[in-house]
Design an enzyme around this catalytic site. Structure first.
Site, PDB file in Angstrom:
ATOM      1  N   HIS A   9       0.870  -1.102  -0.215  1.00 20.34           N
ATOM      2  CA  HIS A   9       0.150   0.321  -0.198  1.00 20.34           C
ATOM      3  C   HIS A   9       0.788   1.424   0.201  1.00 20.34           C
ATOM      4  O   HIS A   9       0.626   2.528   0.563  1.00 20.34           O
ATOM      5  CB  HIS A   9      -0.911  -0.080   1.251  1.00 20.34           C
ATOM      6  CG  HIS A   9      -1.928  -0.879   0.936  1.00 20.34           C
ATOM      7  ND1 HIS A   9      -3.416  -1.041   0.158  1.00 20.34           N
ATOM      8  CD2 HIS A   9      -1.699  -2.448   1.466  1.00 20.34           C
ATOM      9  CE1 HIS A   9      -3.551  -2.403   0.359  1.00 20.34           C
ATOM     10  NE2 HIS A   9      -2.972  -2.867   1.295  1.00 20.34           N
ATOM     11  N   ASN A  24     -10.125  -3.254   2.679  1.00 16.04           N
ATOM     12  CA  ASN A  24      -9.990  -3.223   0.440  1.00 16.04           C
ATOM     13  C   ASN A  24     -11.440  -2.809   0.173  1.00 16.04           C
ATOM     14  O   ASN A  24     -12.425  -2.881   0.526  1.00 16.04           O
ATOM     15  CB  ASN A  24      -9.430  -4.514   1.145  1.00 16.04           C
ATOM     16  CG  ASN A  24      -7.593  -4.184   1.353  1.00 16.04           C
ATOM     17  OD1 ASN A  24      -6.843  -3.627   1.395  1.00 16.04           O
ATOM     18  ND2 ASN A  24      -7.184  -5.466   1.095  1.00 16.04           N
ATOM     19  N   TYR A  83       0.659  -4.087  12.231  1.00  8.55           N
ATOM     20  CA  TYR A  83       0.460  -2.857  12.104  1.00  8.55           C
ATOM     21  C   TYR A  83       1.494  -2.052  12.210  1.00  8.55           C
ATOM     22  O   TYR A  83       1.890  -0.752  12.402  1.00  8.55           O
ATOM     23  CB  TYR A  83      -1.068  -2.481  11.288  1.00  8.55           C
ATOM     24  CG  TYR A  83      -1.878  -3.159   9.560  1.00  8.55           C
ATOM     25  CD1 TYR A  83      -1.492  -4.129   9.552  1.00  8.55           C
ATOM     26  CD2 TYR A  83      -1.796  -2.202   9.612  1.00  8.55           C
ATOM     27  CE1 TYR A  83      -1.568  -4.938   8.789  1.00  8.55           C
ATOM     28  CE2 TYR A  83      -2.483  -2.782   8.146  1.00  8.55           C
ATOM     29  CZ  TYR A  83      -2.344  -4.359   7.639  1.00  8.55           C
ATOM     30  OH  TYR A  83      -2.755  -5.042   6.732  1.00  8.55           O
TER      31      TYR A  83
END
Ligand code: NDP
Length: 498
Positions: free
Chosen positions: A58, A131, A341
């Site tokens: 990303h 997404n 993350y």
């Protein structure tokens, strides 16, 4: 020379000292430079440090600020404060992205799109890191890094490699559902305004009685789904590599604010026990007919960032950013993302990434984490840095926020094989059967165009998966690949389709 009559502020160094002239300080008009030109040294050194590592996935993104407004009462499912009343508004920041390309990649590529949304709620930030597809390629976190390697570049040629991609997919039948979406007409969006967003994972909602339900998040575009055909995209990329960024930025600049309808699907624990698929399997959807969409609110993007690097590049979204009333589920991929993350942001942006304005919660932050690079200490100053303590006014945990316990029954700890006892074909086949004849044909043509670049044995393995989802799917792709399936079915054929 700049025109000083325009009433501009005085240029300064980063330490704030006024600067008289922006010209190198030299011994004589032809040089050399002097070490004492600290203004030039500072400018050169800062420039060398302008880039932070790009995201491993990303990397290319566009984002905007906006507002979320509750339109329907869902308090029977969740006690989340920002959803407590119809009409309530919450500031949000939404970053869209492509997945595989690097920071300079073109926007109009066939790829999944990221849809990462930060709600600045009064009880902390809720990050919905999703997404534009409701499912994902793999269900075991061991495969995630491997999958991404196949989407990036070959270690020797430094080229994207179709054999690598299809070799992996052919070994991972659970990817077929997402592969079918990727090569369908929805695999190449026209713009970020024209995609849906999905939380994809199953999450939990908890109400004020301590009751838990499982849920899925859906953001349906009010602009309508719009996509590009491959030839349109190729022409567009030739003319404009930033088509998504331009579309989103210009629409917001001219006041044409994009909106999404936020909906949830809800499943009780009892329904989960008899659901025909594992409700925590990221490769599966919950059929709308069984679990209808329940409206929650409207999301609107209405303000462009002032500075791309500060707000978009440094924006950091973590599935671990949850608020009371919204929690995780046993989904193995989600469980892994709960760690990875925030860890990636600590590496990429810094240990105190939550102190940057775009990431900073709008509610008080009270904890005992301390120091590290770039700590502002704005939230804790001279307060104690240990717990438990007996200090006046020190932050204390509050039992009112405890979640109901999870009953895991007689759970057995093991490394379970994520490929056995799974139906990887029915939902991929259902999606295929939703397409009309022309759509099926385009799907098969696109797949054959890239699968045809893989080794023959990979093509044969992957064809078996298409056949298992739907015979017509398999036959169409085989025909486009120039493979005579009927001949292969004959006894003694070199490759068996069994
Ligand atoms: P439904 O007919 O009730 O739902 C179909 C869904 O598919 C709609 O959300 C529709 O989106 C979406 N859709 C239509 N065309 C495509 C495409 N080319 N690629 C991806 N999504 C598309 O059926 P089910 O709920 O039983 O789902 C059937 C299949 O639809 C699933 O296997 C899945 O692949 C796909 N799907 C299902 C979703 C779900 O949450 N159940 C969500 C998205 C896709 P829209 O209404 O916006 O046109």
């Amino acid at each position: 020379m700049p025109d000083n009559s325009k009433k501009c502020p005085v240029l300064t160094t980063a330490d704030g000292a006024p600067i008289a002239r922006q010209q190198a300080l030299t011994a004589g008009p032809r040089g050399p430079l002097l070490m004492q030109d600290v203004q030039l040294l500072e400018q050169m050194q800062h420039f060398n440090r302008e880039r932070i590592p790009e995201r491993v996935v990303h990397a290319k993104g566009s984002a905007a600020h906006g507002t979320f407004t509750v339109t329907n009462d869902v308090t029977k499912y969740t006690k989340a404060a920002f959803l407590s009343k119809v009409g309530k508004k919450t500031d949000v920041f939404l970053r869209f992205s492509t997945v595989a390309g690097e920071r300079g990649a073109a926007d109009a590529e066939r790829d999944v799109r990221g849809f990462a949304l930060k709600f600045y709620t009064e009880e902390g930030n809720w990050d919905m890191v999703g997404n534009n597809t409701p499912v994902f390629f793999v269900r075991d976190p061991y495969k995630f890094q491997m999958f991404i390697h196949t989407q990036k570049r070959d270690p020797k040629s430094n080229l994207r490699d179709m054999d690598m991609q299809w070799d992996f997919w052919s070994q991972c039948p659970e990817s077929l559902h997402q592969v079918t979406i990727l090569f369908s007409d929805r695999g190449l969006p026209a713009s970020y305004r024209n995609i849906n967003g999905y939380g994809s994972h199953t999450y939990s909602l908890i109400n004020d009685k301590g009751e838990r339900v499982w849920c899925k998040f859906h953001f349906k575009t009010k602009q309508g789904i719009k996509n590009l055909m491959d030839d349109e995209a190729a022409a567009l990329v030739g003319a404009d590599r930033e088509s998504h960024q331009r579309d989103l930025f210009e629409a917001i600049e001219k006041g044409d604010y994009p909106q999404w309808r936020f909906c949830i699907q809800v499943m009780t624990q009892k329904q989960a026990e008899s659901f025909k698929w594992n409700p925590f399997d990221l490769t599966k959807v919950w059929p709308h007919a069984d679990f209808p969409l329940i409206e929650v609110g409207t999301l609107e993007l209405n303000r462009n960032p002032e500075n791309y690097h500060a707000e978009v590049e440094q924006s950091s979204f973590s599935p671990s950013a949850l608020v009371p009333g919204i929690g995780p589920s046993p989904d193995k991929m989600l469980q892994a993302r709960l760690m990875s993350y925030a860890d990636a942001h600590r590496h990429r942006v810094g240990n105190n990434f939550q102190q940057l304005p775009v990431n900073k919660p709008r509610c008080p932050v009270m904890h005992y984490q301390r120091d590290g690079h770039m700590a502002t200490a704005a939230d804790y100053g001279a307060k104690p840095n240990y717990w438990p303590n007996t200090r006046e006014g020190a932050p204390m945990p509050d039992e009112r926020y405890s979640d109901p316990a999870w009953d895991l029954g007689q759970a057995v700890v093991d490394r379970f094989d994520s490929t056995v006892d799974h139906d990887d074909y029915t939902q991929a086949g259902n999606l295929y059967r939703m397409f009309d004849d022309d759509h099926r044909d385009r799907l098969a043509t696109r797949i054959a165009g890239v699968l045809g670049q893989a080794r023959n044995e990979v093509q044969m393995l992957q064809l078996c998966h298409f056949f298992r989802a739907d015979e017509d799917y398999g036959r169409r792709v085989a025909t486009k690949l120039g493979i005579d399936v009927d001949a292969l079915m004959q006894p003694g054929a070199k490759h068996s389709m069994a």
